[in-house]
Design a protein around this motif. Structure first.
Motif, PDB file in Angstrom:
ATOM      1  N   ILE A 189       0.870  -1.224   0.126  1.00  0.00           N
ATOM      2  CA  ILE A 189       0.141  -0.146  -0.121  1.00  0.00           C
ATOM      3  C   ILE A 189       0.717   1.107   0.038  1.00  0.00           C
ATOM      4  O   ILE A 189       0.643   2.157  -0.715  1.00  0.00           O
ATOM      5  N   SER A 190       2.124   1.192   0.916  1.00  0.00           N
ATOM      6  CA  SER A 190       2.722   2.646   0.897  1.00  0.00           C
ATOM      7  C   SER A 190       3.776   2.753  -0.430  1.00  0.00           C
ATOM      8  O   SER A 190       3.858   3.742  -0.974  1.00  0.00           O
ATOM      9  N   GLU A 191       4.276   1.400  -0.885  1.00  0.00           N
ATOM     10  CA  GLU A 191       5.176   1.327  -2.183  1.00  0.00           C
ATOM     11  C   GLU A 191       4.391   1.913  -3.361  1.00  0.00           C
ATOM     12  O   GLU A 191       4.791   2.800  -4.240  1.00  0.00           O
ATOM     13  N   LEU A 192       3.050   1.528  -3.294  1.00  0.00           N
ATOM     14  CA  LEU A 192       2.301   1.859  -4.650  1.00  0.00           C
ATOM     15  C   LEU A 192       1.504   3.034  -4.443  1.00  0.00           C
ATOM     16  O   LEU A 192       0.729   3.514  -5.559  1.00  0.00           O
ATOM     17  N   VAL A 193       1.518   3.589  -3.382  1.00  0.00           N
ATOM     18  CA  VAL A 193       0.963   4.885  -2.983  1.00  0.00           C
ATOM     19  C   VAL A 193      -0.545   4.719  -3.307  1.00  0.00           C
ATOM     20  O   VAL A 193      -1.084   5.505  -4.141  1.00  0.00           O
ATOM     21  N   LEU A 194      -1.201   3.676  -2.530  1.00  0.00           N
ATOM     22  CA  LEU A 194      -2.745   3.581  -2.743  1.00  0.00           C
ATOM     23  C   LEU A 194      -3.587   4.454  -2.016  1.00  0.00           C
ATOM     24  O   LEU A 194      -2.984   4.958  -0.872  1.00  0.00           O
ATOM     25  N   SER A 195      -4.604   4.733  -2.558  1.00  0.00           N
ATOM     26  CA  SER A 195      -5.357   5.481  -1.461  1.00  0.00           C
ATOM     27  C   SER A 195      -5.960   4.781  -0.755  1.00  0.00           C
ATOM     28  O   SER A 195      -6.020   3.339  -0.564  1.00  0.00           O
ATOM     29  N   ALA A 196      -6.735   5.465   0.284  1.00  0.00           N
ATOM     30  CA  ALA A 196      -7.482   4.694   1.467  1.00  0.00           C
ATOM     31  C   ALA A 196      -8.414   3.897   1.097  1.00  0.00           C
ATOM     32  O   ALA A 196      -8.741   2.646   1.660  1.00  0.00           O
ATOM     33  N   THR A 197      -9.162   4.268   0.041  1.00  0.00           N
ATOM     34  CA  THR A 197      -9.990   3.205  -0.680  1.00  0.00           C
ATOM     35  C   THR A 197      -9.694   2.124  -1.205  1.00  0.00           C
ATOM     36  O   THR A 197     -10.314   0.865  -0.819  1.00  0.00           O
ATOM     37  N   GLN A 198      -8.595   2.162  -1.828  1.00  0.00           N
ATOM     38  CA  GLN A 198      -7.732   0.807  -2.364  1.00  0.00           C
ATOM     39  C   GLN A 198      -7.227   0.218  -1.453  1.00  0.00           C
ATOM     40  O   GLN A 198      -7.330  -1.123  -1.490  1.00  0.00           O
ATOM     41  N   ALA A 199      -6.729   0.667  -0.375  1.00  0.00           N
ATOM     42  CA  ALA A 199      -6.396  -0.041   0.950  1.00  0.00           C
ATOM     43  C   ALA A 199      -7.388  -0.724   1.633  1.00  0.00           C
ATOM     44  O   ALA A 199      -7.286  -2.063   1.890  1.00  0.00           O
ATOM     45  N   ASN A 200      -8.306  -0.122   1.836  1.00  0.00           N
ATOM     46  CA  ASN A 200      -9.844  -0.865   2.414  1.00  0.00           C
ATOM     47  C   ASN A 200     -10.324  -1.865   1.270  1.00  0.00           C
ATOM     48  O   ASN A 200     -10.484  -3.041   2.134  1.00  0.00           O
ATOM     49  N   GLN A 201     -10.437  -1.881   0.236  1.00  0.00           N
ATOM     50  CA  GLN A 201     -10.492  -3.173  -0.691  1.00  0.00           C
ATOM     51  C   GLN A 201      -9.893  -4.098  -0.521  1.00  0.00           C
ATOM     52  O   GLN A 201     -10.100  -5.231  -0.797  1.00  0.00           O
ATOM     53  N   ILE A 202      -8.273  -3.710  -0.644  1.00  0.00           N
ATOM     54  CA  ILE A 202      -7.482  -4.807  -0.456  1.00  0.00           C
ATOM     55  C   ILE A 202      -7.721  -5.613   0.874  1.00  0.00           C
ATOM     56  O   ILE A 202      -7.588  -6.860   0.954  1.00  0.00           O
TER      57      ILE A 202
END
Length: 141
Positions: free
Chosen positions: A39-52
């Motif tokens: 999540i941090s390396e790919l600079v994902l959004s909070a929404t993407q992190a929650n979906q993962i």
């Protein structure tokens, strides 16, 4: 009658054993990756992190996983990675794949390991034919 019952029990045991191997691969696909780093390396959004995290928590135990994949236990690979690609987007998914699967399709990685039983891998090196062909045997004169 006893033979029929024995065959049915063996078939049921081997099917559940195979199913549990698929489930173990599924669990490893989650636990072998540090998702916070992804999540941090790919600079994902909070929404993407929650979906993962929701994707990783989808099947918390064998029974919930087995209800979905009982007839096609190998289908989990494609389902999981198609969903992961949808969450990350094509470019970030390729970066993820290159980092964690050395550019290979994760589906192929887990499929290759499916029939690679490590318990018997060491046996080839002990055989006389292997030693003869590979020059590891001691030949007496």
């Amino acid at each position: 009658m006893k033979k029929l019952i024995t065959i049915m029990l063996i078939g049921t045991f081997s099917l559940s054993y195979a199913q549990s191997n698929y489930y173990n691969d599924y669990r490893r696909s989650i636990t072998d990756v540090n998702w916070q780093n992804v999540i941090s390396e790919l600079v994902l959004s909070a929404t993407q992190a929650n979906q993962i995290y929701a994707l990783n928590d989808r099947y918390r135990d064998y029974n919930s996983w087995n209800r979905v994949y009982v007839n096609h236990p190998d289908r989990w690979r494609n389902d999981r990675y198609v969903e992961l690609e949808r969450i990350l987007g094509r470019d970030k998914y390729i970066k993820f794949k290159n980092r964690y699967y050395k550019g290979q399709n994760p589906v192929a990685v887990y499929n290759r390991n499916k029939n690679n039983d490590k318990r018997y891998k060491h046996m080839g090196k002990k055989s006389k034919v292997y030693k003869y062909k590979h020059g590891n045997g001691h030949h007496k004169k």
